[in-house]
Enzyme design. Structure first.
Site, short mmCIF file in Angstrom:
data_model
loop_
_atom_site.label_atom_id
_atom_site.label_comp_id
_atom_site.label_asym_id
_atom_site.label_seq_id
_atom_site.Cartn_x
_atom_site.Cartn_y
_atom_site.Cartn_z
N ARG A 123 -10.54 0.45 14.99
CA ARG A 123 -10.60 1.18 13.73
C ARG A 123 -11.62 0.46 12.85
NH1 ARG A 123 -4.46 2.12 11.69
NH2 ARG A 123 -4.90 -0.03 11.04
N MET B 120 11.12 24.43 2.76
CA MET B 120 10.38 23.65 1.78
C MET B 120 11.30 22.94 0.79
SD MET B 120 7.35 24.79 -0.84
CE MET B 120 6.23 25.25 0.47
N TYR C 150 15.73 30.61 8.50
CA TYR C 150 14.69 31.45 9.11
C TYR C 150 14.77 31.46 10.62
CZ TYR C 150 12.32 31.28 4.55
OH TYR C 150 12.00 31.39 3.23
N LYS D 212 0.84 -1.19 0.00
CA LYS D 212 0.00 0.00 0.00
C LYS D 212 0.88 1.25 0.00
CE LYS D 212 -0.31 0.26 5.04
NZ LYS D 212 -1.20 0.37 6.21
#
Length: 397
Positions: A145, A323, A275, A47
């Site tokens: 679940r 990013m 940053y 998967k």
């Protein structure tokens, strides 16, 4: 290399900024190791694009190396395997009850059924297609679940038995999913095993005779043989991550994530980096710019702890993961543009592993693998063991 067609009919060949190298020989090795630990058949979980490794390449390798089944979560994944010519049994297990199951039934995909609504939808599809559907009834034994509760289980079994008698379905399997650690003596797994055995007994008392019962994933495959039943479902172990901490069974990591240095600069002590200047160079140092970031799967949450491998040593990621890029503090190492950067690999040289990155990010290796973005090309190293023909390296962009 990445080949891109031009609008005027030309083409450009560009070197990749980052690549995930997948060693199919390691996938083959891991499949054989896991198959050798059980008398049950092996279902290779492919998967989520085989945990980011490439589902067609991994599926074919696992089937050639001892797996008998494949497991996916969606009809789309299952049908893609069929379109690619894979004929092995495929189980798909996560669906909405309003899906049209006709394509999967027609393609002989086994479907998990977790409720009466799901059963009704599969039966309707079987009638439309004119083909009996193969289903695996799922019972919730404690993960809370998917799956029918213990209270709802007898009704689901009775209705499935009636549809089987009418020739619309075949109940090929009964299954559940463990919530515990997979370690011997784990009380959560033990309680679920007892509930699963009760669910099996109920199903057989009400007339079902499934071909396979299955419960164990990677950890229970390694740690709890009493959970193996007829089929085991390794996922993360297939890709070379040991499923039980501190207990190695000889798995080999299959993926190496690497990039390259695209810029270096010498900066004085006190230089703030990235940053927010969360990282300030304590001494004069060399910075290496690496063109991968959280868009490529480098977790932002690992900042302040993460390291990469350059020039035979680990070096800290300096400042925030952005990013598209990270900055690495390489000290006085004579790093040059173009030098290789290993974000993670096998770890046998001391380089970081996917387990290290998971720890730094506060997550699991599954999330690291599946988070690797589309800009990172996958390159495949062929099987070298002789169990399958080799060939040239393959690249999937």
């Amino acid at each position: 290399m990445i080949n891109i067609g031009g609008a005027s009919g030309g083409a450009w060949t560009l070197p990749p900024l980052a690549e995930a190298v997948v060693d199919l020989d390691a996938i083959a090795h891991n499949t054989r190791v896991l198959a050798g630990r059980t008398e049950a058949d092996l279902l290779a979980v492919v998967k989520a694009d085989a945990f980011g490794h490439g589902f067609l390449e991994v599926a074919r390798t696992a089937l050639a190396s001892g797996a008998r089944w494949l497991g996916v979560t969606s009809q789309a994944e299952a049908l893609a395997l069929r379109v690619a010519g894979i004929e092995a049994p495929v189980l798909s297990w996560l669906h909405a009850p309003d899906e049209d199951f006709g394509p999967a039934v027609a393609a002989r995909v086994d479907l998990s059924v977790a409720s009466v609504a799901h059963l009704d939808a599969v039966v309707a599809a079987a009638e439309r297609v004119g083909r009996r559907a193969d289903v695996h009834l799922k019972v919730d034994t404690g993960l809370s679940r998917n799956g029918a509760t213990e209270d709802d289980w007898p009704e689901l079994v009775r209705l499935a038995h009636g549809q089987e008698a009418a020739g619309r379905v075949r109940v090929r399997g009964i299954w559940s999913h463990l919530a515990g650690s997979g370690l011997p003596g784990d009380p959560l797994d033990g309680a679920q095993l007892r509930r699963f055995n009760r669910a099996l007994a109920t199903a057989r008392r009400l007339g079902l005779n499934p071909e396979v019962a299955h419960l164990a994933g990677s950890a229970a495959l390694v740690g709890r043989p009493e959970t193996h039943f007829d089929l085991v479902r390794p996922g993360i172990a297939l890709y070379g991550v040991e499923p039980l901490p501190g207990r190695s069974v000889g798995l080999r990591p299959a993926m190496t994530l690497r990039s390259r240095v695209i810029l270096t600069k010498r900066v004085p002590a006190g230089t703030g980096i990235a940053y927010g200047h969360d990282y300030v160079a304590p001494v004069a140092t060399t910075l290496a710019l690496v063109p991968v970031g959280y868009a490529d799967g480098v977790p932002r949450s690992a900042a302040g702890r993460a390291e990469v491998w350059i020039g035979g040593r680990r070096h800290p990621v300096a400042g925030r993961v952005t990013m598209d890029q990270i900055v690495v503090d390489v000290g006085d190492l004579p790093v040059r543009t173009g030098d290789e950067v290993l974000l993670f690999g096998r770890g046998d040289r001391g380089e970081p592993t996917v387990v290290d990155w998971a720890r730094w990010a506060g997550t699991n290796p599954h999330e690291i693998f599946t988070g690797i973005g589309a800009r990172v090309i996958r390159r495949y190293l062929p099987i070298r063991s002789g169990r399958r023909s080799g060939g040239r390296e393959r690249v999937r962009v």
